[in-house]
Design an enzyme around this catalytic site. Structure first.
Site, short mmCIF file in Angstrom:
data_model
loop_
_atom_site.label_atom_id
_atom_site.label_comp_id
_atom_site.label_asym_id
_atom_site.label_seq_id
_atom_site.Cartn_x
_atom_site.Cartn_y
_atom_site.Cartn_z
N ASP A 85 0.82 -1.20 0.00
CA ASP A 85 0.00 0.00 0.00
C ASP A 85 0.87 1.26 0.00
O ASP A 85 1.56 1.54 0.98
CB ASP A 85 -0.88 -0.05 1.25
CG ASP A 85 -1.87 1.09 1.35
OD1 ASP A 85 -1.78 2.06 0.58
OD2 ASP A 85 -2.74 1.01 2.25
N ILE A 86 0.80 2.03 -1.05
CA ILE A 86 1.62 3.25 -1.17
C ILE A 86 1.26 4.29 -0.11
O ILE A 86 2.10 5.12 0.25
CB ILE A 86 1.52 3.84 -2.60
CG1 ILE A 86 2.66 4.84 -2.84
CG2 ILE A 86 0.15 4.46 -2.85
CD1 ILE A 86 2.84 5.24 -4.28
N ASN A 88 -5.83 12.15 -11.90
CA ASN A 88 -6.49 12.57 -13.14
C ASN A 88 -6.20 14.06 -13.32
O ASN A 88 -5.70 14.71 -12.40
CB ASN A 88 -7.99 12.25 -13.10
CG ASN A 88 -8.71 13.01 -11.99
OD1 ASN A 88 -8.64 14.24 -11.91
ND2 ASN A 88 -9.40 12.29 -11.13
N GLY A 125 -8.90 4.08 -7.48
CA GLY A 125 -7.58 3.45 -7.46
C GLY A 125 -6.61 4.12 -6.51
O GLY A 125 -6.96 4.50 -5.39
N VAL A 126 -5.37 4.27 -6.96
CA VAL A 126 -4.30 4.88 -6.17
C VAL A 126 -4.70 6.29 -5.75
O VAL A 126 -4.51 6.69 -4.60
CB VAL A 126 -2.98 4.91 -6.98
CG1 VAL A 126 -1.93 5.77 -6.30
CG2 VAL A 126 -2.45 3.51 -7.20
N ASP A 127 -5.26 7.05 -6.67
CA ASP A 127 -5.65 8.43 -6.41
C ASP A 127 -6.63 8.51 -5.23
O ASP A 127 -6.44 9.28 -4.29
CB ASP A 127 -6.27 9.02 -7.68
CG ASP A 127 -6.49 10.52 -7.63
OD1 ASP A 127 -5.86 11.20 -6.79
OD2 ASP A 127 -7.27 11.01 -8.46
N GLY A 166 -4.00 1.10 -14.05
CA GLY A 166 -5.33 0.75 -13.57
C GLY A 166 -6.36 1.02 -14.65
O GLY A 166 -6.27 0.48 -15.75
N TYR A 205 -6.63 3.39 -16.59
CA TYR A 205 -6.08 3.98 -17.81
C TYR A 205 -5.56 2.92 -18.78
O TYR A 205 -5.21 3.22 -19.90
CB TYR A 205 -5.00 5.00 -17.49
CG TYR A 205 -5.53 6.35 -17.01
CD1 TYR A 205 -6.84 6.52 -16.57
CD2 TYR A 205 -4.73 7.46 -17.02
CE1 TYR A 205 -7.32 7.74 -16.14
CE2 TYR A 205 -5.20 8.71 -16.59
CZ TYR A 205 -6.50 8.83 -16.16
OH TYR A 205 -6.96 10.05 -15.75
#
Length: 173
Positions: A10-11, A24, A32-34, A123, A125
């Site tokens: 996990d970042i 985005n 997702g990550v964002d 992801g 994208y």
């Protein structure tokens, strides 16, 4: 490539100086990550993102990066970058490399010595994992980044394994 490390995890738990967010163009959170980074950082991150001026309706165009404080994350900064949407971008490889490069350059300009990176554009994208790993690792291995400690936080085993295999190929060549 001994300055590059791979972690399956996990970042948002990263303790590096900066965490790169696969964002985005609007920088107002997403999936997702964002979404994970925004949730973990708390409302301060969204407030910081809203301060970034829009240019032609976007706070961060594809391939570029913007930096904010990190809210409640352990990192000092969040570097927001926008990767290409693979199937509709006219130059996805160039834009993906630019997203990594501009993120690392911006982190260095702010005195960062370590950077946590996700698999940008892999992801929703739709960037093919193997090709993305190749571009990511090649870009991070450019001479100007050799003194940075770069840690890829890879969300699941499949992505981590592809990055491991790609890193091994680079290390043996």
């Amino acid at each position: 490539m001994n300055h590059i490390q791979l972690v399956e995890g996990d970042i948002t738990l990263a303790t590096e100086d900066a965490i790169v967010n696969a964002a985005n163009p609007h920088l107002l959170g997403g999936g997702g990550v964002d979404g994970a980074i925004h949730r973990a950082a708390g409302p301060q991150l969204l407030a910081e993102c809203r301060k970034i001026p829009k240019i032609n309706g976007e706070r961060c165009p594809v391939g570029e990066a913007r930096i904010t404080t990190a809210g409640q994350l352990a990192a000092r900064y969040v570097v927001h970058t926008v990767g290409p949407i693979y199937h509709s971008d006219p130059a996805p490889a160039a834009h993906l490399a630019a997203a990594y490069r501009s993120s690392l350059q911006l982190a260095m300009a702010h005195g960062c010595h370590s950077v946590a990176l996700p698999a940008i554009a892999c992801g929703v994208y739709g960037y093919p994992l193997s090709a993305a790993a190749n571009i990511a690792l090649q870009t991070c291995n450019e001479p100007q980044f050799k003194h940075l400690h770069i840690v890829f936080y890879l969300f699941n085993h499949e992505i981590a394994e592809i990055w491991r295999q790609t890193l091994a190929k680079f290390a043996s060549s």
